[in-house]
Design a protein around this motif. Structure first.
Motif, PDB file in Angstrom:
ATOM      1  N   MET A 123       0.814  -1.213   0.000  1.00 56.48           N
ATOM      2  CA  MET A 123       0.000   0.000   0.000  1.00 56.48           C
ATOM      3  C   MET A 123       0.853   1.270   0.000  1.00 56.48           C
ATOM      4  O   MET A 123       0.325   2.374  -0.123  1.00 56.48           O
ATOM      5  N   ARG A 124       2.169   1.145   0.091  1.00 59.44           N
ATOM      6  CA  ARG A 124       3.032   2.324   0.226  1.00 59.44           C
ATOM      7  C   ARG A 124       3.368   2.970  -1.115  1.00 59.44           C
ATOM      8  O   ARG A 124       3.658   4.164  -1.171  1.00 59.44           O
ATOM      9  N   PHE A 125       3.359   2.173  -2.190  1.00 60.82           N
ATOM     10  CA  PHE A 125       3.834   2.693  -3.472  1.00 60.82           C
ATOM     11  C   PHE A 125       2.810   2.437  -4.572  1.00 60.82           C
ATOM     12  O   PHE A 125       1.931   1.572  -4.452  1.00 60.82           O
ATOM     13  N   SER A 126       2.957   3.189  -5.644  1.00 56.42           N
ATOM     14  CA  SER A 126       2.070   3.061  -6.799  1.00 56.42           C
ATOM     15  C   SER A 126       2.846   2.543  -8.004  1.00 56.42           C
ATOM     16  O   SER A 126       4.078   2.498  -8.005  1.00 56.42           O
ATOM     17  N   THR A 127       2.107   2.176  -9.025  1.00 60.25           N
ATOM     18  CA  THR A 127       2.714   1.702 -10.266  1.00 60.25           C
ATOM     19  C   THR A 127       1.781   2.016 -11.418  1.00 60.25           C
ATOM     20  O   THR A 127       0.685   2.568 -11.222  1.00 60.25           O
ATOM     21  N   ALA A 128       2.186   1.672 -12.626  1.00 61.07           N
ATOM     22  CA  ALA A 128       1.339   1.899 -13.797  1.00 61.07           C
ATOM     23  C   ALA A 128       0.278   0.811 -13.887  1.00 61.07           C
ATOM     24  O   ALA A 128       0.567  -0.373 -13.653  1.00 61.07           O
ATOM     25  N   PRO A 129      -0.957   1.152 -14.212  1.00 58.74           N
ATOM     26  CA  PRO A 129      -2.001   0.136 -14.347  1.00 58.74           C
ATOM     27  C   PRO A 129      -1.650  -0.907 -15.410  1.00 58.74           C
ATOM     28  O   PRO A 129      -1.061  -0.574 -16.441  1.00 58.74           O
ATOM     29  N   THR A 130      -2.016  -2.145 -15.152  1.00 58.95           N
ATOM     30  CA  THR A 130      -1.830  -3.314 -16.045  1.00 58.95           C
ATOM     31  C   THR A 130      -0.360  -3.675 -16.242  1.00 58.95           C
ATOM     32  O   THR A 130      -0.043  -4.433 -17.152  1.00 58.95           O
ATOM     33  N   LEU A 131       0.532  -3.137 -15.414  1.00 65.52           N
ATOM     34  CA  LEU A 131       1.952  -3.467 -15.542  1.00 65.52           C
ATOM     35  C   LEU A 131       2.196  -4.961 -15.353  1.00 65.52           C
ATOM     36  O   LEU A 131       2.829  -5.621 -16.184  1.00 65.52           O
ATOM     37  N   LEU A 132       1.686  -5.519 -14.254  1.00 65.10           N
ATOM     38  CA  LEU A 132       1.941  -6.924 -13.952  1.00 65.10           C
ATOM     39  C   LEU A 132       1.239  -7.851 -14.938  1.00 65.10           C
ATOM     40  O   LEU A 132       1.762  -8.915 -15.281  1.00 65.10           O
ATOM     41  N   GLN A 133       0.059  -7.448 -15.409  1.00 70.61           N
ATOM     42  CA  GLN A 133      -0.634  -8.285 -16.392  1.00 70.61           C
ATOM     43  C   GLN A 133       0.141  -8.363 -17.693  1.00 70.61           C
ATOM     44  O   GLN A 133       0.164  -9.391 -18.362  1.00 70.61           O
ATOM     45  N   THR A 134       0.798  -7.254 -18.060  1.00 68.53           N
ATOM     46  CA  THR A 134       1.622  -7.264 -19.274  1.00 68.53           C
ATOM     47  C   THR A 134       2.793  -8.228 -19.116  1.00 68.53           C
ATOM     48  O   THR A 134       3.123  -8.990 -20.036  1.00 68.53           O
ATOM     49  N   LEU A 135       3.424  -8.211 -17.935  1.00 72.23           N
ATOM     50  CA  LEU A 135       4.535  -9.126 -17.679  1.00 72.23           C
ATOM     51  C   LEU A 135       4.068 -10.575 -17.694  1.00 72.23           C
ATOM     52  O   LEU A 135       4.737 -11.458 -18.249  1.00 72.23           O
ATOM     53  N   ALA A 136       2.913 -10.834 -17.081  1.00 68.06           N
ATOM     54  CA  ALA A 136       2.373 -12.197 -17.082  1.00 68.06           C
ATOM     55  C   ALA A 136       1.983 -12.630 -18.491  1.00 68.06           C
ATOM     56  O   ALA A 136       2.174 -13.796 -18.873  1.00 68.06           O
ATOM     57  N   GLY A 137       1.453 -11.706 -19.276  1.00 67.93           N
ATOM     58  CA  GLY A 137       1.104 -12.038 -20.657  1.00 67.93           C
ATOM     59  C   GLY A 137       2.318 -12.455 -21.469  1.00 67.93           C
ATOM     60  O   GLY A 137       2.233 -13.361 -22.306  1.00 67.93           O
ATOM     61  N   ASN A 138       3.460 -11.781 -21.221  1.00 69.26           N
ATOM     62  CA  ASN A 138       4.695 -12.186 -21.896  1.00 69.26           C
ATOM     63  C   ASN A 138       5.112 -13.602 -21.510  1.00 69.26           C
ATOM     64  O   ASN A 138       5.671 -14.340 -22.334  1.00 69.26           O
ATOM     65  N   LEU A 139       4.861 -13.983 -20.263  1.00 68.87           N
ATOM     66  CA  LEU A 139       5.186 -15.347 -19.839  1.00 68.87           C
ATOM     67  C   LEU A 139       4.369 -16.368 -20.629  1.00 68.87           C
ATOM     68  O   LEU A 139       4.892 -17.399 -21.077  1.00 68.87           O
ATOM     69  N   PHE A 140       3.107 -16.086 -20.810  1.00 69.37           N
ATOM     70  CA  PHE A 140       2.256 -17.025 -21.554  1.00 69.37           C
ATOM     71  C   PHE A 140       2.654 -17.106 -23.027  1.00 69.37           C
ATOM     72  O   PHE A 140       2.435 -18.122 -23.678  1.00 69.37           O
ATOM     73  N   LYS A 141       3.256 -16.062 -23.545  1.00 72.40           N
ATOM     74  CA  LYS A 141       3.664 -16.080 -24.954  1.00 72.40           C
ATOM     75  C   LYS A 141       5.017 -16.741 -25.171  1.00 72.40           C
ATOM     76  O   LYS A 141       5.225 -17.412 -26.190  1.00 72.40           O
ATOM     77  N   HIS A 142       5.960 -16.560 -24.234  1.00 78.09           N
ATOM     78  CA  HIS A 142       7.340 -16.946 -24.531  1.00 78.09           C
ATOM     79  C   HIS A 142       7.972 -17.916 -23.536  1.00 78.09           C
ATOM     80  O   HIS A 142       9.032 -18.463 -23.821  1.00 78.09           O
ATOM     81  N   ALA A 143       7.384 -18.118 -22.372  1.00 76.69           N
ATOM     82  CA  ALA A 143       8.029 -18.942 -21.338  1.00 76.69           C
ATOM     83  C   ALA A 143       7.533 -20.379 -21.380  1.00 76.69           C
ATOM     84  O   ALA A 143       6.439 -20.679 -21.880  1.00 76.69           O
ATOM     85  N   ASP A 144       8.353 -21.262 -20.844  1.00 76.63           N
ATOM     86  CA  ASP A 144       7.950 -22.655 -20.646  1.00 76.63           C
ATOM     87  C   ASP A 144       7.278 -22.738 -19.287  1.00 76.63           C
ATOM     88  O   ASP A 144       7.948 -22.813 -18.242  1.00 76.63           O
ATOM     89  N   LEU A 145       5.949 -22.730 -19.271  1.00 78.78           N
ATOM     90  CA  LEU A 145       5.184 -22.676 -18.024  1.00 78.78           C
ATOM     91  C   LEU A 145       4.687 -24.048 -17.576  1.00 78.78           C
ATOM     92  O   LEU A 145       3.992 -24.148 -16.555  1.00 78.78           O
ATOM     93  N   TRP A 146       5.076 -25.091 -18.305  1.00 76.86           N
ATOM     94  CA  TRP A 146       4.506 -26.413 -18.017  1.00 76.86           C
ATOM     95  C   TRP A 146       5.494 -27.357 -17.353  1.00 76.86           C
ATOM     96  O   TRP A 146       5.211 -28.525 -17.160  1.00 76.86           O
ATOM     97  N   ASP A 147       6.659 -26.828 -17.008  1.00 80.48           N
ATOM     98  CA  ASP A 147       7.656 -27.610 -16.285  1.00 80.48           C
ATOM     99  C   ASP A 147       7.467 -27.352 -14.795  1.00 80.48           C
ATOM    100  O   ASP A 147       7.827 -26.289 -14.282  1.00 80.48           O
ATOM    101  N   LYS A 148       6.921 -28.327 -14.101  1.00 85.74           N
ATOM    102  CA  LYS A 148       6.612 -28.155 -12.687  1.00 85.74           C
ATOM    103  C   LYS A 148       7.858 -27.918 -11.849  1.00 85.74           C
ATOM    104  O   LYS A 148       7.808 -27.224 -10.829  1.00 85.74           O
ATOM    105  N   ASP A 149       8.974 -28.490 -12.270  1.00 83.30           N
ATOM    106  CA  ASP A 149      10.210 -28.346 -11.504  1.00 83.30           C
ATOM    107  C   ASP A 149      10.892 -26.997 -11.727  1.00 83.30           C
ATOM    108  O   ASP A 149      11.790 -26.621 -10.965  1.00 83.30           O
ATOM    109  N   HIS A 150      10.517 -26.291 -12.783  1.00 84.78           N
ATOM    110  CA  HIS A 150      11.121 -24.980 -13.074  1.00 84.78           C
ATOM    111  C   HIS A 150      10.014 -23.965 -13.377  1.00 84.78           C
ATOM    112  O   HIS A 150       9.840 -23.538 -14.528  1.00 84.78           O
ATOM    113  N   PRO A 151       9.230 -23.610 -12.378  1.00 89.92           N
ATOM    114  CA  PRO A 151       8.130 -22.668 -12.624  1.00 89.92           C
ATOM    115  C   PRO A 151       8.646 -21.258 -12.893  1.00 89.92           C
ATOM    116  O   PRO A 151       9.734 -20.875 -12.464  1.00 89.92           O
TER     117      PRO A 151
END
Length: 352
Positions: free
Chosen positions: A254-282
């Motif tokens: 609650m102390r700091f602010s950020t740009a709206p949708t910043l984290l969603q953009t980062l998560a969206g990049n993960l879904f496009k380019h990261a290997d998210l299906w390796d349980k041992d390397h999340p």
């Protein structure tokens, strides 16, 4: 631009040429021995006085260097005084002026010398000061007009952006109403599905508010994390296979602010380019809030084989631009990667 300066100096040249003939005619009425050549030489030197004084005012006085202006003016008048003396009374004085224009005898006279000096310098210094004042006021008026034009253009662009944004939100609003209607219909039969529809509705509302033209440019980091959790919760129902993204945060969100949708953009990049299906390397999204700011770290294992969706770095450029707009030099973004892993660190430090 070159044509403008050519026209400008041509106008000055024509003015002094016309002024030379005027000077000759007026003074020839009282001195029949005055030649046109002597008149041209005299006007040339008067023009030299005019432009020297004007340039000193424009490039020295205009920048607030009062002492420099006084010294340059004094030095110029002193040098010019010697030139006038040798021109009129010195042994190298020009015959076209001596005994024909100013004096009839070569005997030196302080009164005539001072008179000649002041006549040649005071009038054209006054002209230079007047011209400088006129040009300053003209520049000031042009600057004001440019500022007004820029403000009108900005207001016009703002209205255009606002219209485009509001037009683009007709469809999301309609979809939000549909989701709300579906939730009310589904709740009595499938409570879990109804909750999922409610999360989709809240996330869509968050996106609409974040993209309002006159909306807030900052939101609390806590609200952004909540929206990210909603986004990941919805993705769990949408993705055909389970994915592994570890979201962790510590400190007072609650102390700091950020740009709206910043984290969603980062998560969206993960879904496009990261290997998210390796349980041992999340993939990991870590948010650490400290006393003077916060740090967001995203790290993941790269997807092997050909990329399904090519990377254009549009999302990251968008993040950098928005965060630099909000925080300026207090924001930094650093990427590290090798053949198999990727790491992105965003840092906001308000006190350095």
């Amino acid at each position: 631009m070159n044509g403008f300066f050519k026209r400008k100096w041509m106008m000055h040249f024509c003015f002094w040429l016309v002024y030379s003939f005027y000077f000759f005619v007026v003074n020839a009425l009282g001195n029949s021995r005055l030649s046109l050549k002597a008149s041209l030489v005299t006007v040339f030197y008067c023009a030299f006085i005019f432009y020297t004084v004007y340039l000193i005012l424009m490039y020295v006085f205009d920048k607030g260097h009062i002492l420099g202006t006084v010294l340059l003016m004094g030095g110029f008048y002193l040098l010019s005084g010697f030139l006038v003396y040798y021109e009129l009374y010195g042994r190298f004085g020009m015959e076209i002026i001596n005994s024909r224009y100013v004096i009839t005898k070569h005997a030196f006279s302080w009164a005539k010398y001072i008179q000649t000096f002041f006549v040649m310098h005071s009038n054209y210094t006054d002209m230079a000061v007047g011209y400088y004042y006129y040009k300053s006021k003209l520049r000031e008026s042009n600057d004001k007009l440019e500022a007004v034009k820029a403000r009108l253009d900005a207001e016009s662009s703002m209205k255009s952006f606002q219209y485009t944004t509001l037009s683009a939100q007709v469809h999301p609003h309609m979809m939000a109403n549909i989701f709300s209607y579906l939730k009310n219909k589904v709740d009595p039969y499938d409570r879990k599905l109804g909750m999922q529809l409610a999360e989709i509705y809240r996330l869509m509302k968050f996106y609409m508010e974040a993209h309002q033209v006159d909306g807030a440019t900052h939101i609390l980091l806590a609200d952004e994390v909540t929206a990210l959790e909603q986004y990941l919760s919805i993705q769990e129902k949408v993705e055909p296979n389970p994915f592994y993204i570890n979201l962790s945060y510590s400190g007072n969100l609650m102390r700091f602010s950020t740009a709206p949708t910043l984290l969603q953009t980062l998560a969206g990049n993960l879904f496009k380019h990261a290997d998210l299906w390796d349980k041992d390397h999340p993939a990991k999204i870590d948010i650490l809030v400290g006393h003077a700011g916060y740090r967001i770290t995203v790290q993941n294992k790269k997807r092997s084989g050909p990329q399904i969706m090519p990377s254009h770095d549009v999302g990251l450029r968008n993040i950098r631009t928005r965060m630099e707009y909000l925080f300026g030099a207090d924001f930094s973004m650093v990427e590290h990667q090798d053949a198999d892993h990727y790491r992105l660190t965003l840092c906001v430090q308000r006190y350095r």
